[in-house]
Design a protein around this motif. Structure first.
Motif, PDB file in Angstrom:
ATOM      1  N   GLU A  27      -3.742  -3.806  -4.613  1.00  0.00           N
ATOM      2  CA  GLU A  27      -4.369  -3.645  -3.304  1.00  0.00           C
ATOM      3  C   GLU A  27      -3.403  -2.997  -2.312  1.00  0.00           C
ATOM      4  O   GLU A  27      -3.811  -2.169  -1.487  1.00  0.00           O
ATOM      5  CB  GLU A  27      -4.868  -4.997  -2.792  1.00  0.00           C
ATOM      6  CG  GLU A  27      -5.976  -5.573  -3.651  1.00  0.00           C
ATOM      7  CD  GLU A  27      -7.126  -6.135  -2.835  1.00  0.00           C
ATOM      8  OE1 GLU A  27      -6.975  -6.271  -1.605  1.00  0.00           O
ATOM      9  OE2 GLU A  27      -8.183  -6.432  -3.425  1.00  0.00           O
ATOM     10  N   ALA A  28      -2.128  -3.358  -2.395  1.00  0.00           N
ATOM     11  CA  ALA A  28      -1.146  -2.716  -1.517  1.00  0.00           C
ATOM     12  C   ALA A  28      -1.095  -1.216  -1.775  1.00  0.00           C
ATOM     13  O   ALA A  28      -1.032  -0.408  -0.829  1.00  0.00           O
ATOM     14  CB  ALA A  28       0.231  -3.347  -1.736  1.00  0.00           C
ATOM     15  N   ARG A  29      -1.113  -0.828  -3.044  1.00  0.00           N
ATOM     16  CA  ARG A  29      -1.100   0.612  -3.373  1.00  0.00           C
ATOM     17  C   ARG A  29      -2.347   1.314  -2.844  1.00  0.00           C
ATOM     18  O   ARG A  29      -2.260   2.429  -2.311  1.00  0.00           O
ATOM     19  CB  ARG A  29      -0.977   0.797  -4.887  1.00  0.00           C
ATOM     20  CG  ARG A  29       0.379   0.397  -5.452  1.00  0.00           C
ATOM     21  CD  ARG A  29       0.590   0.964  -6.839  1.00  0.00           C
ATOM     22  NE  ARG A  29      -0.353   0.442  -7.823  1.00  0.00           N
ATOM     23  CZ  ARG A  29      -0.159  -0.657  -8.544  1.00  0.00           C
ATOM     24  NH1 ARG A  29       0.958  -1.365  -8.372  1.00  0.00           N
ATOM     25  NH2 ARG A  29      -1.029  -1.047  -9.436  1.00  0.00           N
ATOM     26  N   LEU A  30      -3.506   0.682  -2.976  1.00  0.00           N
ATOM     27  CA  LEU A  30      -4.747   1.285  -2.486  1.00  0.00           C
ATOM     28  C   LEU A  30      -4.700   1.487  -0.977  1.00  0.00           C
ATOM     29  O   LEU A  30      -5.110   2.541  -0.462  1.00  0.00           O
ATOM     30  CB  LEU A  30      -5.941   0.409  -2.863  1.00  0.00           C
ATOM     31  CG  LEU A  30      -6.329   0.386  -4.345  1.00  0.00           C
ATOM     32  CD1 LEU A  30      -7.338  -0.717  -4.605  1.00  0.00           C
ATOM     33  CD2 LEU A  30      -6.888   1.737  -4.776  1.00  0.00           C
ATOM     34  N   LEU A  31      -4.183   0.506  -0.274  1.00  0.00           N
ATOM     35  CA  LEU A  31      -4.128   0.601   1.183  1.00  0.00           C
ATOM     36  C   LEU A  31      -3.152   1.677   1.634  1.00  0.00           C
ATOM     37  O   LEU A  31      -3.444   2.452   2.564  1.00  0.00           O
ATOM     38  CB  LEU A  31      -3.730  -0.754   1.774  1.00  0.00           C
ATOM     39  CG  LEU A  31      -4.753  -1.885   1.631  1.00  0.00           C
ATOM     40  CD1 LEU A  31      -4.141  -3.209   2.051  1.00  0.00           C
ATOM     41  CD2 LEU A  31      -6.010  -1.596   2.448  1.00  0.00           C
ATOM     42  N   LEU A  32      -1.990   1.726   0.997  1.00  0.00           N
ATOM     43  CA  LEU A  32      -1.003   2.725   1.406  1.00  0.00           C
ATOM     44  C   LEU A  32      -1.466   4.133   1.033  1.00  0.00           C
ATOM     45  O   LEU A  32      -1.286   5.079   1.821  1.00  0.00           O
ATOM     46  CB  LEU A  32       0.351   2.424   0.767  1.00  0.00           C
ATOM     47  CG  LEU A  32       1.508   3.317   1.236  1.00  0.00           C
ATOM     48  CD1 LEU A  32       1.650   3.285   2.757  1.00  0.00           C
ATOM     49  CD2 LEU A  32       2.817   2.896   0.569  1.00  0.00           C
ATOM     50  N   ALA A  33      -2.053   4.295  -0.138  1.00  0.00           N
ATOM     51  CA  ALA A  33      -2.562   5.610  -0.524  1.00  0.00           C
ATOM     52  C   ALA A  33      -3.645   6.065   0.453  1.00  0.00           C
ATOM     53  O   ALA A  33      -3.699   7.240   0.842  1.00  0.00           O
ATOM     54  CB  ALA A  33      -3.114   5.558  -1.948  1.00  0.00           C
ATOM     55  N   GLY A  90       8.224   2.321  -1.588  1.00  0.00           N
ATOM     56  CA  GLY A  90       8.511   1.081  -2.290  1.00  0.00           C
ATOM     57  C   GLY A  90       8.679  -0.102  -1.364  1.00  0.00           C
ATOM     58  O   GLY A  90       8.208  -1.211  -1.659  1.00  0.00           O
ATOM     59  N   ALA A  91       9.330   0.109  -0.215  1.00  0.00           N
ATOM     60  CA  ALA A  91       9.544  -0.990   0.726  1.00  0.00           C
ATOM     61  C   ALA A  91       8.219  -1.477   1.305  1.00  0.00           C
ATOM     62  O   ALA A  91       7.969  -2.687   1.395  1.00  0.00           O
ATOM     63  CB  ALA A  91      10.484  -0.530   1.841  1.00  0.00           C
ATOM     64  N   PHE A  92       7.382  -0.531   1.709  1.00  0.00           N
ATOM     65  CA  PHE A  92       6.083  -0.926   2.273  1.00  0.00           C
ATOM     66  C   PHE A  92       5.218  -1.618   1.224  1.00  0.00           C
ATOM     67  O   PHE A  92       4.540  -2.611   1.523  1.00  0.00           O
ATOM     68  CB  PHE A  92       5.363   0.291   2.837  1.00  0.00           C
ATOM     69  CG  PHE A  92       5.754   0.630   4.242  1.00  0.00           C
ATOM     70  CD1 PHE A  92       5.419  -0.209   5.300  1.00  0.00           C
ATOM     71  CD2 PHE A  92       6.463   1.781   4.523  1.00  0.00           C
ATOM     72  CE1 PHE A  92       5.769   0.095   6.602  1.00  0.00           C
ATOM     73  CE2 PHE A  92       6.827   2.095   5.826  1.00  0.00           C
ATOM     74  CZ  PHE A  92       6.482   1.251   6.867  1.00  0.00           C
ATOM     75  N   LEU A  93       5.235  -1.121  -0.007  1.00  0.00           N
ATOM     76  CA  LEU A  93       4.421  -1.743  -1.051  1.00  0.00           C
ATOM     77  C   LEU A  93       4.899  -3.153  -1.353  1.00  0.00           C
ATOM     78  O   LEU A  93       4.091  -4.069  -1.545  1.00  0.00           O
ATOM     79  CB  LEU A  93       4.460  -0.894  -2.324  1.00  0.00           C
ATOM     80  CG  LEU A  93       3.722   0.444  -2.279  1.00  0.00           C
ATOM     81  CD1 LEU A  93       3.883   1.176  -3.612  1.00  0.00           C
ATOM     82  CD2 LEU A  93       2.251   0.248  -1.949  1.00  0.00           C
ATOM     83  N   CYS A  94       6.204  -3.342  -1.396  1.00  0.00           N
ATOM     84  CA  CYS A  94       6.758  -4.672  -1.662  1.00  0.00           C
ATOM     85  C   CYS A  94       6.365  -5.660  -0.574  1.00  0.00           C
ATOM     86  O   CYS A  94       5.892  -6.761  -0.840  1.00  0.00           O
ATOM     87  CB  CYS A  94       8.269  -4.575  -1.798  1.00  0.00           C
ATOM     88  SG  CYS A  94       9.067  -6.161  -2.133  1.00  0.00           S
ATOM     89  N   GLN A  95       6.566  -5.257   0.680  1.00  0.00           N
ATOM     90  CA  GLN A  95       6.243  -6.133   1.801  1.00  0.00           C
ATOM     91  C   GLN A  95       4.752  -6.469   1.846  1.00  0.00           C
ATOM     92  O   GLN A  95       4.360  -7.623   2.038  1.00  0.00           O
ATOM     93  CB  GLN A  95       6.680  -5.479   3.103  1.00  0.00           C
ATOM     94  CG  GLN A  95       8.190  -5.296   3.236  1.00  0.00           C
ATOM     95  CD  GLN A  95       8.567  -4.266   4.270  1.00  0.00           C
ATOM     96  OE1 GLN A  95       7.760  -3.887   5.116  1.00  0.00           O
ATOM     97  NE2 GLN A  95       9.810  -3.787   4.219  1.00  0.00           N
TER      98      GLN A  95
END
Length: 295
Positions: free
Chosen positions: A31-37, A10-15
């Motif tokens: 896009e944040a979710r796609l990159l982290l996944a 959650g912290a990484f996605l928020c940032q």
């Protein structure tokens, strides 16, 4: 909104979402979710199930590197190394245009025409997206995809194998259809159609990161159509169809070029945005320049 500290999902996605939004990138949370996944080798659904889960230490530098690339406006598909098109999962690379949903309009137009092609030709095949999508819908067909760049033809061949279609598709490097003989029941093409002077005004993902040869249609955007349309009368089977992708507003100009080459316009299908995207052509029954172009 203040993001919680730490190294949780959650912290990484928020940032990342805040950084992407500040860079004026659309759909920053997605896009944040796609990159982290991608960095974690996971799925976006799994991330949402447990936002308090820690991000594995080995995934953090991968995520930060991918985020930096996206902030520099590298297209998401290039970061992920893949893109979806029709029902296919395709490898993408710097040598080819990233498949876009607008181009699916050509496949829809071919299906709506009610044809049952046995031989399909794809000019400027790129990733192979159009040919492979057509082959997936016409199970008795065989297809040939041509691209000016040998690297693109090799990529398209890998995509055929990736989607279980390599036994029905052949890819080769060639300058449009100059070296092609025989006739085809369905001819597809998504040629470069951007006016040369307008390329620099496109979004950075396109202007900077897409191959110039896949964009540059010459001073008026019509150079590739002139070459392709001149070859269609000798390549189309008597009852065959050609479906060409167009840029916005190009329908009348390309239709006029087609009719001058002895082709008849069957229709212009709009994409989901209402843009006339797929021009459908067949051989004209009228003689052109003293010859019958229908045989």
């Amino acid at each position: 909104m203040t993001c919680e500290p730490g190294e949780s999902v959650g912290a990484f996605l928020c940032q990342a979402g805040q950084m992407l939004r500040a860079a004026a990138i659309e759909n920053p949370r997605l896009e944040a979710r796609l990159l982290l996944a991608h960095a974690m080798g996971s799925t976006t659904e799994a991330l949402l199930r447990d936002p308090r889960a820690p991000v594995p230490p080995e995934a953090i530098p991968r995520f930060r590197a991918a985020l930096a690339q996206r902030l520099a406006r590298l297209p998401m598909a290039r970061i992920l190394g893949r893109a979806g098109f029709w029902t296919l999962d395709l490898e993408v690379a710097a040598e080819t245009l990233i498949p876009r949903a607008d181009s699916e309009t050509l496949i829809e137009a071919a299906l709506e025409a009610g044809i049952a092609p046995r031989r399909i030709l794809d000019l400027g095949t790129g990733t192979g997206c159009l040919l492979l999508a057509a082959l997936s819908e016409f199970p008795t067909a065989w297809g040939l995809g041509l691209d000016l760049r040998p690297e693109a033809a090799a990529l398209a061949a890998r995509n055929a194998a990736r989607n279980g279609l390599n036994g029905r598709a052949t890819f080769a490097a060639g300058d449009w259809a100059g070296a092609v003989a025989g006739r085809f029941d369905l001819i597809l093409a998504n040629p470069p159609y951007i006016e040369r002077g307008a390329i620099d005004s496109l979004m950075p993902e396109v202007a900077v990161h897409e191959p110039a040869t896949a964009l540059d249609g010459g001073p008026d955007g019509l150079d590739a159509y002139r070459v392709i349309l001149a070859d269609l009368p000798r390549l189309l089977a008597p009852r065959g169809l050609a479906v060409l992708e167009l840029g916005e507003g190009q329908g009348p100009a390309v239709a006029a070029l087609a009719e001058a080459e002895g082709l008849a316009v069957m229709g212009l299908k709009a994409d989901l945005g209402g843009v006339g995207r797929a021009l459908i052509l067949k051989l004209s029954e009228k003689p052109v320049g003293g010859r019958d172009s229908s045989v």
